[in-house]
Enzyme design. Structure first.
Site, PDB file in Angstrom:
ATOM      1  N   VAL A 112       0.514  -0.869   0.469  1.00  0.00           N
ATOM      2  CA  VAL A 112       0.102  -0.348   0.060  1.00  0.00           C
ATOM      3  C   VAL A 112       0.511   1.436  -0.233  1.00  0.00           C
ATOM      4  O   VAL A 112       0.628   2.472  -0.669  1.00  0.00           O
ATOM      5  CB  VAL A 112      -0.963   0.378   1.097  1.00  0.00           C
ATOM      6  CG1 VAL A 112      -1.912   0.951   0.869  1.00  0.00           C
ATOM      7  CG2 VAL A 112      -2.026  -1.458   1.114  1.00  0.00           C
ATOM      8  N   ARG A 155      11.153  -0.826   8.070  1.00  0.00           N
ATOM      9  CA  ARG A 155      12.257  -1.667   8.972  1.00  0.00           C
ATOM     10  C   ARG A 155      13.940  -1.911   7.686  1.00  0.00           C
ATOM     11  O   ARG A 155      14.371  -1.878   8.734  1.00  0.00           O
ATOM     12  CB  ARG A 155      11.565  -3.003   8.873  1.00  0.00           C
ATOM     13  CG  ARG A 155      10.682  -3.556  10.244  1.00  0.00           C
ATOM     14  CD  ARG A 155       9.873  -4.409   9.850  1.00  0.00           C
ATOM     15  NE  ARG A 155       9.173  -5.226   8.465  1.00  0.00           N
ATOM     16  CZ  ARG A 155       8.107  -5.755   9.482  1.00  0.00           C
ATOM     17  NH1 ARG A 155       7.809  -6.076   9.563  1.00  0.00           N
ATOM     18  NH2 ARG A 155       7.645  -5.936   7.416  1.00  0.00           N
ATOM     19  N   LYS A 172      -7.686  -2.089   8.991  1.00  0.00           N
ATOM     20  CA  LYS A 172      -8.797  -2.024  10.033  1.00  0.00           C
ATOM     21  C   LYS A 172      -8.575  -2.975  11.112  1.00  0.00           C
ATOM     22  O   LYS A 172      -9.420  -2.947  12.316  1.00  0.00           O
ATOM     23  CB  LYS A 172      -9.786  -3.362   9.242  1.00  0.00           C
ATOM     24  CG  LYS A 172      -9.179  -4.150   8.052  1.00  0.00           C
ATOM     25  CD  LYS A 172      -8.364  -3.732   6.829  1.00  0.00           C
ATOM     26  CE  LYS A 172      -6.982  -5.368   6.747  1.00  0.00           C
ATOM     27  NZ  LYS A 172      -6.412  -4.127   5.309  1.00  0.00           N
ATOM     28  N   GLY A 216     -11.236  -1.390  -0.591  1.00  0.00           N
ATOM     29  CA  GLY A 216      -9.740  -1.485  -0.762  1.00  0.00           C
ATOM     30  C   GLY A 216     -10.172   0.159  -1.515  1.00  0.00           C
ATOM     31  O   GLY A 216     -10.800   1.114  -0.672  1.00  0.00           O
ATOM     32  N   LYS A 222     -13.584  -5.808   9.258  1.00  0.00           N
ATOM     33  CA  LYS A 222     -14.001  -4.963   8.556  1.00  0.00           C
ATOM     34  C   LYS A 222     -15.399  -5.277   8.789  1.00  0.00           C
ATOM     35  O   LYS A 222     -16.058  -3.870   8.910  1.00  0.00           O
ATOM     36  CB  LYS A 222     -13.815  -5.251   7.199  1.00  0.00           C
ATOM     37  CG  LYS A 222     -12.228  -5.141   6.096  1.00  0.00           C
ATOM     38  CD  LYS A 222     -11.994  -5.953   5.462  1.00  0.00           C
ATOM     39  CE  LYS A 222     -10.486  -5.077   4.548  1.00  0.00           C
ATOM     40  NZ  LYS A 222     -10.701  -6.426   3.708  1.00  0.00           N
TER      41      LYS A 222
HETATM   42  P1  NAP Z   1       2.884  -4.524   3.448  1.00  0.00           P
HETATM   43  O1  NAP Z   1       3.444  -4.706   2.441  1.00  0.00           O
HETATM   44  O2  NAP Z   1       3.261  -5.663   4.922  1.00  0.00           O
HETATM   45  O3  NAP Z   1       3.731  -3.930   3.974  1.00  0.00           O
HETATM   46  C1  NAP Z   1       4.657  -2.976   5.369  1.00  0.00           C
HETATM   47  C2  NAP Z   1       5.185  -1.765   4.792  1.00  0.00           C
HETATM   48  O4  NAP Z   1       5.247  -1.511   6.655  1.00  0.00           O
HETATM   49  C3  NAP Z   1       6.352  -2.595   4.562  1.00  0.00           C
HETATM   50  O5  NAP Z   1       7.103  -1.174   4.265  1.00  0.00           O
HETATM   51  C4  NAP Z   1       7.454  -2.362   6.354  1.00  0.00           C
HETATM   52  O6  NAP Z   1       8.900  -2.381   6.129  1.00  0.00           O
HETATM   53  C5  NAP Z   1       6.539  -1.418   7.013  1.00  0.00           C
HETATM   54  N1  NAP Z   1       7.125  -1.451   8.431  1.00  0.00           N
HETATM   55  C6  NAP Z   1       5.846  -2.329   8.574  1.00  0.00           C
HETATM   56  N2  NAP Z   1       5.930  -2.969  11.030  1.00  0.00           N
HETATM   57  C7  NAP Z   1       6.991  -1.455  10.508  1.00  0.00           C
HETATM   58  C8  NAP Z   1       7.727  -0.996  11.538  1.00  0.00           C
HETATM   59  N3  NAP Z   1       7.638  -1.272  12.988  1.00  0.00           N
HETATM   60  N4  NAP Z   1       8.526  -0.377  11.250  1.00  0.00           N
HETATM   61  C9  NAP Z   1       8.459   0.845  10.939  1.00  0.00           C
HETATM   62  N5  NAP Z   1       8.382  -0.366   9.260  1.00  0.00           N
HETATM   63  C10 NAP Z   1       7.443  -1.263   9.326  1.00  0.00           C
HETATM   64  O7  NAP Z   1       1.687  -4.581   4.210  1.00  0.00           O
HETATM   65  P2  NAP Z   1       0.401  -3.355   3.141  1.00  0.00           P
HETATM   66  O8  NAP Z   1       0.204  -5.267   2.415  1.00  0.00           O
HETATM   67  O9  NAP Z   1       1.087  -2.671   2.182  1.00  0.00           O
HETATM   68  O10 NAP Z   1      -0.588  -3.721   3.806  1.00  0.00           O
HETATM   69  C11 NAP Z   1      -0.899  -2.372   5.013  1.00  0.00           C
HETATM   70  C12 NAP Z   1      -2.124  -1.928   5.342  1.00  0.00           C
HETATM   71  O11 NAP Z   1      -2.624  -2.206   4.704  1.00  0.00           O
HETATM   72  C13 NAP Z   1      -2.341  -2.928   6.621  1.00  0.00           C
HETATM   73  O12 NAP Z   1      -3.094  -2.753   7.655  1.00  0.00           O
HETATM   74  C14 NAP Z   1      -3.137  -4.038   5.248  1.00  0.00           C
HETATM   75  O13 NAP Z   1      -4.335  -4.462   6.115  1.00  0.00           O
HETATM   76  C15 NAP Z   1      -3.754  -1.982   5.007  1.00  0.00           C
HETATM   77  N6  NAP Z   1      -4.159  -2.547   3.189  1.00  0.00           N
HETATM   78  C16 NAP Z   1      -4.053  -3.373   3.046  1.00  0.00           C
HETATM   79  C17 NAP Z   1      -4.155  -3.803   1.933  1.00  0.00           C
HETATM   80  C18 NAP Z   1      -3.787  -4.604   0.527  1.00  0.00           C
HETATM   81  O14 NAP Z   1      -4.357  -5.032  -0.365  1.00  0.00           O
HETATM   82  N7  NAP Z   1      -2.105  -5.430   0.442  1.00  0.00           N
HETATM   83  C19 NAP Z   1      -6.054  -2.786   1.255  1.00  0.00           C
HETATM   84  C20 NAP Z   1      -6.162  -2.721   2.098  1.00  0.00           C
HETATM   85  C21 NAP Z   1      -5.460  -2.117   3.439  1.00  0.00           C
HETATM   86  P3  NAP Z   1       9.804  -3.415   5.484  1.00  0.00           P
HETATM   87  O15 NAP Z   1       9.542  -2.479   3.514  1.00  0.00           O
HETATM   88  O16 NAP Z   1      11.755  -2.472   5.328  1.00  0.00           O
HETATM   89  O17 NAP Z   1       9.903  -5.012   5.805  1.00  0.00           O
HETATM   90  N1  HSE Z   2      -5.806  -8.354   3.012  1.00  0.00           N
HETATM   91  C1  HSE Z   2      -7.098  -7.729   2.408  1.00  0.00           C
HETATM   92  C2  HSE Z   2      -7.810  -8.452   1.638  1.00  0.00           C
HETATM   93  C3  HSE Z   2      -6.510  -6.560   2.066  1.00  0.00           C
HETATM   94  O1  HSE Z   2      -7.145  -9.444   0.805  1.00  0.00           O
HETATM   95  O2  HSE Z   2      -8.931  -8.080   1.260  1.00  0.00           O
HETATM   96  C4  HSE Z   2      -7.292  -5.660   1.846  1.00  0.00           C
HETATM   97  O3  HSE Z   2      -7.993  -4.877   3.204  1.00  0.00           O
END
Ligand code: NAP
Ligand code: HSE
Length: 434
Positions: A14, A45, A105, A134, A205
């Site tokens: 994201v 991180r 969420k 999303g 959600k």
């Molecule tokens: P992700 O790909 O795992 O990315 C997480 C990011 O946060 C990474 O860049 C990680 O760093 C960084 N991070 C995690 N813990 C940290 C810490 N303690 N200190 C500093 N940086 C930290 O996750 P994502 O899929 O983008 O999801 C992020 C959020 O959006 C979540 O709450 C998820 O539920 C929500 N979300 C996701 C989606 C989706 O489709 N993926 C849709 C809607 C909502 P590194 O890169 O260095 O590891």
């Molecule tokens: N992991 C979640 C999904 C990301 O698959 O819907 C969107 O919130």
């Protein structure tokens, strides 16, 4: 043009999408916000990881204090995910008088009262459009556009990972494990995909949707939930024979008995709008007393659809709109009454039941007798022959569709049937959404 400095926490799926939009669409976003966005800090991180975006002006750091202690930063965008240390970081950001935009969420469902209480205490706002659906603007729709309505019911497909897996299993016969791996590769899944497939993410959600639609402070633990991780391919196939597809639904209904909430794999009639929602797409059907039936549809997971919602929130925060809706909606307020939840005895649905039975005379009659004594009326029955490669005497599947029945009666009947000695327990029970 006046400028506003922003800190981005997380540069994963994201966060990368958000950074791309802020860099590549800077002019349009500045026009719509009324101020130019200066992405000053990005916190990760691992500072050495290769990133999918060039950030000429931002500094990539590992210490959140760079953002929290920078008085120039007015808005913190949280895309780190998880609860700890994210909760503490968000609370500190609000205490430092920064507004927060989040896609998290889990954080809102578990700690909404603390986060929103802190925002109110320090006169800041929290925006969270990306937390459900999303790229679908469902938070805006429920919080603002449908404000005249008492929402009566919601039926929603809000987990892109599960919908992607179910679509692949149904349409291509893809095995569950490989469909899940593909969803992870495409960036749909949570860092821990168990949260997706066991129904927890959908329950988070639903807790957020219940807050917006019913002003109900719901804890995730109060939502009965079942995921797709124990769903068997055979049930997807038999549901198909009966004219249904299986979807992981979040359901909420308001009635004289209270608010009914649940997350469960559910049979949805083929040809209805929710049945046609495929892959990572999400859809939320909202029925309001004034508006009637509405359906919100779009990509529910993945980099750019989610980033679209996050940046939309940022534009609203910077332009000043969020401050007004935040104050008037008064979400996750301690002063809201505890909602009365519908007891299981008052929950009614049609049910799909599958029993693995001994293929001998009288077994069907004994099952039908138990169902009858619990007041459950049978609508249709399918019994399949054992497969060609099954040894003689193997149990055979018996699928029963019921008419409307009370959940309490169904549960009691299943307990009794599973103890009869003619079925190989546990039996399968799925609700039906017409
Ligand atoms: P992700 O790909 O795992 O990315 C997480 C990011 O946060 C990474 O860049 C990680 O760093 C960084 N991070 C995690 N813990 C940290 C810490 N303690 N200190 C500093 N940086 C930290 O996750 P994502 O899929 O983008 O999801 C992020 C959020 O959006 C979540 O709450 C998820 O539920 C929500 N979300 C996701 C989606 C989706 O489709 N993926 C849709 C809607 C909502 P590194 O890169 O260095 O590891
Ligand atoms: N992991 C979640 C999904 C990301 O698959 O819907 C969107 O919130």
């Amino acid at each position: 043009m006046e400028r506003v400095s922003v800190g981005l926490l997380g540069l994963g799926t994201v966060g990368t999408g958000v950074a791309r939009l802020l860099v590549e669409e800077a002019d349009r976003i500045a026009r719509r916000s009324g101020r130019a966005i200066d992405l000053k800090w990005v916190v990760v991180r691992d500072p050495h990881k290769k990133r999918g975006v060039e950030l000429p002006n931002a500094r990539i750091v590992t210490d959140v204090r760079r953002v929290l202690d920078d008085p120039e930063v007015e808005v913190v965008i949280e895309t780190m995910g998880g609860i700890h240390p994210t909760l503490e970081t968000v609370l500190e950001a609000l205490a430092a008088k920064k507004d927060v935009v989040t896609a998290n969420k889990a954080l809102l469902a578990e700690h909404g009262t603390t986060v929103f209480g802190q925002a109110r205490k320090y006169g800041r706002a929290v925006a969270f459009e990306a937390s459900v659906g999303g790229g679908i603007p469902i938070v805006q729709a429920l919080g603002v556009s449908l404000a005249a309505n008492q929402v009566q019911s919601l039926a929603a497909i809000v987990n892109g990972t599960c919908n992607f897996i179910l679509t692949a299993m149904t349409r291509e016969g893809t095995p569950y494990e490989s469909a899940l791996r593909k969803a992870q590769e495409l960036g749909y899944a949570e860092a821990d995909p168990t949260m997706d497939v066991d129904g927890t993410d959908t329950a988070h959600k639903l807790a957020v949707l219940a807050q917006l639609a019913f002003e109900a402070n719901i804890k995730t633990a109060q939502i009965p939930r079942q995921g797709i991780d124990r769903l068997q391919t055979a049930d997807i196939r038999y549901a198909g024979e009966l004219g249904y597809v299986v979807k992981l639904l979040a359901l909420a209904k308001l009635s004289e008995f209270g608010l009914e909430l649940r997350v469960a794999p559910t049979l949805v009639k083929k040809g209805t709008p929710l049945a046609d929602v495929s892959g990572p797409y999400n859809a939320i059907r909202v029925v309001g007393d004034a508006v009637g039936d509405t359906l919100f549809y779009g990509r529910g997971a993945g980099m750019m659809p989610t980033a679209s919602a996050v940046v939309g929130d940022l534009v609203d925060v910077v332009s000043g709109r969020t401050a007004v809706t935040f104050r008037t909606l008064n979400l996750w307020s301690e002063s809201k009454p505890v909602p009365k939840l519908t007891p299981p005895s008052a929950v009614h649905s049609r049910y799909y039941l599958r029993f693995m039975i001994a293929d001998r005379p009288g077994v069907l009659a004994s099952l039908a007798t138990v169902l009858g004594t619990k007041g459950i009326s049978i609508a249709s029955v399918i019994q399949h022959d054992p497969g060609d490669d099954e040894p003689a005497g193997s149990p055979v599947p018996l699928v029963i569709m019921t008419h409307m029945a009370a959940e309490a009666g169904i549960r009691a009947a299943l307990d009794e049937i599973d103890g009869l000695g003619v079925v190989h327990a546990p039996s399968v029970c799925l609700g039906v959404e017409e």
